[in-house]
Design an enzyme around this catalytic site. Structure first.
Site: not given
Ligand code: NAD
Ligand code: GLY
Length: 364
Positions: A122, A144, A186, A228, A238, A242, A246, A249, A253, A266
């Site tokens: 939990r 998130k 971003e 942020k 949100e 917040r 987006n 987005h 998305h 993304h």
């Molecule tokens: P990702 O996590 O897929 O990483 C991108 C690629 O880079 C992967 O292949 C990874 O293995 C590689 N990589 C990462 N760091 C590296 C490094 N230092 N050296 C070499 N390779 C490396 O992609 P991302 O763009 O970081 O994240 C995208 C995700 O984040 C999406 O799922 C999106 O929905 C999510 N997201 C979440 C929030 C949130 O608030 N939680 C906000 C924005 C995006």
């Molecule tokens: N990336 C959108 C949020 O964190 O609210």
């Protein structure tokens, strides 16, 4: 030296340490944050071999029993099936309520491990060590977490704040160039939604937007975290404000979902989404065409796509996916629109014919 930004929440606050070499200070941050004696480090197949040994050594040096779980790199790992695997991995690693999950990787690992931490027993504590630009400026901060369903992004998840974020821009040297560019989307977003001065820095540094050795990068990352942190402190769940995070987005998305999470990164989908939102903003929110063009120019300079043409994406799929967006109400999508660079409004409903017309313009 690290810049330290605090996310101030009602019941507690947590630090985000941004600075070169900070991954080598993880043990010290862990100690200062009074985290537990047992950890499951969740990473992916690209990041684990590069930085897993450093993280493990940092934790073991301060007596933290550490197990590493590795998932395949990429969005395809953000699934309920991988989440379930991590719950079993946590049991096998002997985690209890005082233990910690640590996400070492980009947003995929961060969202997945964050959701695993939110649900195991939990909810146990969580540390984010983001290794992509996108994760440093956005996904590692704010709590998130979640996974995708085939029909839509991030449809299952939880709000679960980390206890600590350690962002070391040195690790960006190994990040593939395309991933770096996607993260810059971003950064640009923050300029549009909240900070005209930050946007001007990006305009002035247009020639350096694709260069991870750009001298102002660390400060830019810390600034984005600060922006942020302020938004999250004001509206953690949100309820309203917040939603501005987006910007771009809603379409972004939808493009990801309509292409089976394989067509775009993304950040690339968000860049097209911002170009779309900018045109909607000209028509519906009074954004001047000059300011729209400033945004398009910065996106181009960052090497990001601004059009959806030639992708074989059907409007029917896009509008269906936008209607499933979490910000939609009664299946009617809601948008964040810019009134000017640095100022947006959220929750805007747009007539369907305008949505389609502007889509046709960017997809032709
Ligand atoms: P990702 O996590 O897929 O990483 C991108 C690629 O880079 C992967 O292949 C990874 O293995 C590689 N990589 C990462 N760091 C590296 C490094 N230092 N050296 C070499 N390779 C490396 O992609 P991302 O763009 O970081 O994240 C995208 C995700 O984040 C999406 O799922 C999106 O929905 C999510 N997201 C979440 C929030 C949130 O608030 N939680 C906000 C924005 C995006
Ligand atoms: N990336 C959108 C949020 O964190 O609210």
């Amino acid at each position: 030296m690290a810049s330290v930004v605090y996310v101030e929440l009602r019941e507690r606050r947590y630090p985000i340490a941004v600075g070169r070499g900070q991954i080598e200070q993880l043990g010290e941050w862990w100690r200062q944050t009074e985290l537990g004696r047992r950890a499951l480090v969740v990473t992916d197949t690209n990041v684990g071999p590069l930085y897993g040994p450093t993280v493990r050594a940092q934790l073991e040096a301060i007596g933290v029993a550490t197990t590493v779980a590795t998932v395949p790199a990429g969005e395809a790992s953000k699934t309920i099936e991988r989440w379930a695997q991590l719950q079993y991995a946590a049991v096998e690693a002997g985690l209890d309520r005082s233990s910690v999950m640590l996400a070492l990787g980009g947003g995929v690992v961060g969202d997945l491990a964050g959701f695993a931490a939110a649900t195991f027993l939990r909810g146990i504590r969580m540390v984010q060590v983001p290794t992509t630009l996108l994760a440093m400026v956005d996904s590692s901060v704010g709590g998130k977490t979640g996974v995708d369903l085939r029909c839509g992004k991030n449809l299952v998840g939880a709000f679960h704040q980390p206890s600590l974020v350690v962002a070391d821009p040195d690790v960006l040297r190994t990040l593939p160039a395309r991933e770096y560019r996607a993260g810059m989307a971003e950064v640009i977003k923050y300029g549009v939604i909240l900070d005209a001065a930050l946007f001007e820095t990006l305009e002035a540094g247009a020639a350096r937007l694709t260069d991870p050795s750009w001298a102002v990068l660390d400060e830019l990352i810390a600034n984005c975290c600060r922006l942020k942190a302020e938004v999250v402190a004001a509206d953690e769940r949100e309820g309203g404000l917040r939603a501005i995070l987006n910007f771009g987005h809603t379409l972004g998305h939808a493009l990801e979902a309509a292409t089976g999470y394989e067509g775009f990164l993304h950040g690339e989908a968000v860049a097209i989404g911002m170009a779309y939102a900018a045109e909607l903003s000209v028509r519906m929110a009074g954004l001047s065409p000059v300011e729209r063009d400033r945004l398009l120019n910065v996106l181009r300079a960052a090497g990001l796509p601004i059009r959806a043409s030639g992708l074989g994406v059907e409007w029917a799929h896009v509008i269906a996916a936008m209607s499933l967006d979490k910000k939609a109400a009664d299946r009617v999508p809601r948008f964040v629109l810019a009134e000017a660079i640095g100022r947006v409004r959220h929750g805007v409903e747009i007539p369907p014919d305008v949505l389609k017309e502007v889509w046709d313009a960017i997809a032709e």
